[in-house]
Design an enzyme around this catalytic site. Sequence first.
Site, mmCIF file in Angstrom:
data_model
loop_
_atom_site.group_PDB
_atom_site.id
_atom_site.type_symbol
_atom_site.label_atom_id
_atom_site.label_comp_id
_atom_site.label_asym_id
_atom_site.label_seq_id
_atom_site.Cartn_x
_atom_site.Cartn_y
_atom_site.Cartn_z
ATOM 1 N N VAL A 57 30.316 19.271 72.091
ATOM 2 C CA VAL A 57 29.450 18.926 71.186
ATOM 3 C C VAL A 57 30.740 19.114 69.989
ATOM 4 O O VAL A 57 30.630 19.507 68.808
ATOM 5 C CB VAL A 57 28.881 20.255 70.898
ATOM 6 C CG1 VAL A 57 29.049 21.944 70.362
ATOM 7 C CG2 VAL A 57 27.815 20.483 69.883
ATOM 8 N N TYR A 58 32.193 19.878 69.952
ATOM 9 C CA TYR A 58 33.346 20.064 68.953
ATOM 10 C C TYR A 58 33.325 18.426 68.278
ATOM 11 O O TYR A 58 33.490 17.943 68.820
ATOM 12 C CB TYR A 58 34.026 21.024 69.251
ATOM 13 C CG TYR A 58 33.854 21.553 69.691
ATOM 14 C CD1 TYR A 58 32.952 22.695 69.429
ATOM 15 C CD2 TYR A 58 35.279 22.629 70.325
ATOM 16 C CE1 TYR A 58 32.868 23.996 69.786
ATOM 17 C CE2 TYR A 58 35.453 24.010 70.929
ATOM 18 C CZ TYR A 58 34.331 24.516 70.519
ATOM 19 O OH TYR A 58 34.271 25.868 71.348
ATOM 20 N N SER A 59 32.971 18.421 66.832
ATOM 21 C CA SER A 59 33.074 17.389 65.918
ATOM 22 C C SER A 59 32.640 16.537 66.721
ATOM 23 O O SER A 59 32.707 15.265 66.680
ATOM 24 C CB SER A 59 34.661 17.290 65.697
ATOM 25 O OG SER A 59 34.716 17.790 64.784
#
Length: 354
Positions: free
Chosen positions: A61-63
């Site tokens: 989900v990071y970036s």
Amino acid sequence: METRFLGRSGLKVSALGFGAGTFGGKGPLFSAWGNTDVTEARRMIDLSLDAGLTFFDTADVYSDGASESILGEAPRGRRDRVILSSKTGLRLGEGANDAGTSRLRLLKAVDASLKRLGTDYLDLLQLHAFDAMTPIEETLSTLDDLVRAGKVRYLGVSNFSGWQLMESLGIADRHGWSRYIANQTYYSLIGRDYEWELMPLGIDQGVGAVVWSPLGWGRLTGKLRRDQPFPAGSRLHDTADIGPPVDEQCLFRVIDALDIVAEETGKSIPQIAINWLLQRPTVSTVLIGARNEEQLRQNLGAIGWQLTADQIARLDAASAMEAPYPYYPYWRGQFSERSPLPVQAFPPHAGAAP
């Protein structure tokens, strides 16, 4: 750099890990964390490896996956030198099955992460949150299949409550499935809730802590001061309401204590805050983040020395908060003369001594 076993397992990780949430910079939250590109990421990974830091953590989900893609590019050709950890379970897309930890989602998510990271396997896969809508047996049997298939080496969780983690461990043991060895958790001098339930659980069950946000969501950088606005350029301007809640009286009491220890040691406030965590029971690795090389070098300075017992005691006192029910009688010693943390039950190789 010192290495430690991750929980009650044979996997050794560096005492400091690198959190790659700053890689990519997509979206309102992660752009406030940082926007490190591949070139800068490669320099940071070079610097980390030279210092002995080998554990790198990210999440799908990071970036929107950009963090995994950049982290996968940066150490290319050096896969055997790094421990790669990622997380899944939070929403990543608009589809009905683009969130959670169902069998469908886990199999799809792991394959996508491996592709972005450019690797055949993850050293550690952690569930980013507990999925109350999926049977725990479905999640754990799928994770065990991923381990048996060689796509994942070890398993962990993040942001679980005590009962959620303990129930999962019990089911895994009952069926002979791979069990969780890591708990990626928020823990800092201004956020010690981890100690009430999750730390005793980690001691009892051999689950090592992978600490995120050791500087209290950016509040222990040394720049935040009483009766002053957030410093210019601080991510707190945009993300203070998203991060963990902080008691303001406790915050500035801790900062005052850190200032005194900084004068005594010649170390920076962030270095002291991280070093304190490295002395806590069950802590296997502390994740440090950095927007640039200067910040990374500063954070790497948290190791190679140790706070004295007196300094630790003063920081303990400054950061102490009353435990919530039903824990406070135990922590006050009202129910038993024994310590609420039977540290001797936790193998020395699985975390720091208190």
